[in-house]
Enzyme design. Structure first.
Site, short mmCIF file in Angstrom:
data_model
loop_
_atom_site.label_atom_id
_atom_site.label_comp_id
_atom_site.label_asym_id
_atom_site.label_seq_id
_atom_site.Cartn_x
_atom_site.Cartn_y
_atom_site.Cartn_z
N GLY A 139 19.49 9.14 8.18
CA GLY A 139 18.96 8.03 7.40
C GLY A 139 17.45 7.94 7.39
N LYS A 147 -0.15 5.17 -0.12
CA LYS A 147 -0.68 4.40 1.01
C LYS A 147 -2.15 4.69 1.25
CE LYS A 147 3.88 4.35 3.22
NZ LYS A 147 4.72 4.96 4.28
N ILE A 174 2.71 -2.34 11.22
CA ILE A 174 1.38 -2.17 11.80
C ILE A 174 0.39 -2.99 10.96
CG2 ILE A 174 -0.44 -0.55 12.42
CD1 ILE A 174 1.73 1.65 12.46
N VAL A 197 1.79 -0.59 3.62
CA VAL A 197 1.29 0.57 4.37
C VAL A 197 1.67 0.42 5.84
CG1 VAL A 197 -0.75 1.87 5.10
CG2 VAL A 197 -0.67 0.88 2.80
N ALA A 253 16.89 -12.80 -7.19
CA ALA A 253 17.41 -11.98 -8.28
C ALA A 253 17.97 -10.69 -7.69
CB ALA A 253 16.31 -11.66 -9.28
N GLU A 259 0.67 -6.58 3.13
CA GLU A 259 0.59 -5.89 4.41
C GLU A 259 1.70 -4.87 4.59
OE1 GLU A 259 -0.95 -4.43 7.33
OE2 GLU A 259 -1.89 -6.42 7.14
N ASP A 287 4.38 9.45 -1.26
CA ASP A 287 4.38 8.19 -0.51
C ASP A 287 3.08 8.04 0.29
OD1 ASP A 287 6.12 5.88 0.84
OD2 ASP A 287 5.19 7.01 2.47
#
Length: 455
Positions: free
Chosen positions: A187, A205, A136, A132, A43, A129, A201
């Site tokens: 960026g 996490k 890693i 976060v 989608a 996974e 953010d």
């Protein structure tokens, strides 16, 4: 099962990279899963937009809910982001009993409890996974590899944008605003950087890390959060003189705390908190995202640029650090494909992974009760007796000073910096409020958290 059929909600950089990885690794992935894993449908918002992947054999639609609930799909990969359409799509997929792969930390931090309940109710599964620290594998380590440990604390550099900016400030001495603009041009930062620089953010996490570390749900709105916008070159410079670097850290600790010495002496952990005593000031979870002074000898101090690192202490394993690129299409795409292979294997074997039982009542310790070291930079009139007045207030509020430095002065004022021994947030707030009322205090310039050298 001859094939596991996959639908994508979103086909941006990460989604396209996952499709490409499925195709390029088709035989290897099939050998690991026991069946082919095939991208069937996606989608997207704009059907005519060019995609960085060959779309041959991939059906496109603008209806994410139709993809999420499609009876011919086994797994849904959500890479839209946000909590609007993504939440609706993941909900529809779970109600249909599908497995869901997502890297959406905001969605899980805000609505994880309801989504995992849906997965349990309908026999679905959520793999996350990539939510976060990019590629890693910290969540799999906490959920599986370290499951036999009782986790004492998790301390992490878990936002690449802010780490890039603070690392650049340390290297160049340039101010935050200039380096933010540079990060946006490269960026590394979004046009609207609020989610990163204000600590949102990292807080999302941290809530996920705490959930897996301490087997408890976390109210994201209750997580103490402070961003990097007020960190100044003067703070970076004086921190360096005192033996520290400044990093935006997410810190999660479970109380009552235990030390490695306690474990070595007894061979076991202190008793786990009892249900009857939960909610007391002595027990619970300490959670916070703050710009923090990190001793130069600490492993996290050397983590620079856009890299992430998570420092974990467990009862049996001791101290570990996980390090790598925390964002971007490659690292996040790697985590998404890894999750996709795992849930595809589960589908073939008619099993699913579920979270361990979570204690929804384990409280967050109030911010003013959390113990921390503090860095304070302030300007005072350059008069005799000023330090004695400040020391008197600190003594009355039971705040002990570990380091002090006078950094600059002119004819009228002096700038002093002091770092405390561990003290409560309440004590430092009271001390600074009283100092601000003194005629000799010109300005409290900044207050930051500070790690102990042994943490």
């Amino acid at each position: 099962m001859n094939a596991v059929r996959v639908g994508f909600l979103g086909l941006g950089t990460v989604g396209s990279g996952a499709v490409r990885a499925l195709r390029e690794g088709r035989e290897r992935i099939a050998a690991r899963v026991g069946a082919e894993v095939i991208a069937v449908r996606a989608a997207v918002r704009d059907l005519s937009k060019p995609r960085p992947v060959d779309l041959t054999g991939l059906e496109l639609t603008t209806d994410p809910l139709a993809v999420a609930a499609a009876p011919d799909l086994d797994v849904i990969v959500e890479v839209i982001g946000g909590v609007g359409v993504a939440r609706e799509g993941v909900t529809a997929a779970l109600r249909a009993g599908k497995a869901v792969v997502t890297a959406n930390k905001e969605l899980l931090a805000k609505h994880g409890r309801e989504l995992f309940a849906l997965a349990d109710e309908h026999g679905g599964e959520i793999a996350f996974e990539g939510a976060v620290a990019g590629g890693i594998p910290i969540l799999r380590a906490l959920g599986h590899g370290l499951a036999g440990n009782r986790i004492r604390e998790v301390i992490g550099i878990i936002n690449g944008t802010t780490n890039y900016i603070l690392s650049s400030m340390t290297a160049t001495g340039r101010p935050y605003a200039e380096l933010l603009a540079e990060a946006q041009a490269a960026g590394y930062a979004e046009p609207d950087p609020t989610n990163d620089v204000a600590g949102h953010d990292a807080a999302y996490k941290l809530a996920i890390l705490a959930m897996l570390s301490f087997d408890t749900w976390v109210d994201i709105d209750a997580v103490a959060r402070d961003g990097i916008t007020r960190v100044q070159p003067a703070d970076i410079a004086v921190a360096g003189k005192l033996g520290y670097v400044v990093k935006l850290l997410g810190i999660a600790r479970r109380r009552p705390l235990w030390s490695p010495l306690e474990v070595a002496a007894t061979g076991d952990l202190p008793p786990a908190p009892s249900l009857a005593r939960r909610g007391s000031a002595e027990e619970g979870i300490e959670l916070g995202v703050h710009p923090t002074l990190v001793p130069k000898g600490h492993p996290l101090a050397a983590v620079n640029d856009v890299y992430n690192a998570i420092f974990v202490e467990g009862s049996s394993v001791g101290r570990l650090m996980f390090y790598g690129r925390g964002a971007g299409d490659g690292p996040t795409g790697s985590a998404v494909v890894g999750d996709l292979i795992e849930v595809a294997r589960h589908r073939c074997n008619h099993c699913r992974a579920a979270l361990p039982p979570l204690d929804a009542d384990l409280p967050l310790v109030p911010t003013d009760e959390v113990s921390s070291r503090y860095y304070v930079r302030m300007r005072v009139l350059d008069r005799a007796g000023v330090l004695a007045k400040l020391a008197g207030i600190l003594g009355e509020e039971q705040v002990s000073v570990a380091q002090m430095l006078q950094t600059e002065s002119d004819a009228d004022w002096a700038e002093i910096v002091w770092i405390t021994h561990p003290t409560s947030g309440r004590s430092i707030e009271r001390s600074l409020a009283r100092m601000a009322e003194l005629e000799v205090v010109v300005e409290v310039s900044n207050v930051l958290h500070c790690l102990e050298s042994g943490e």
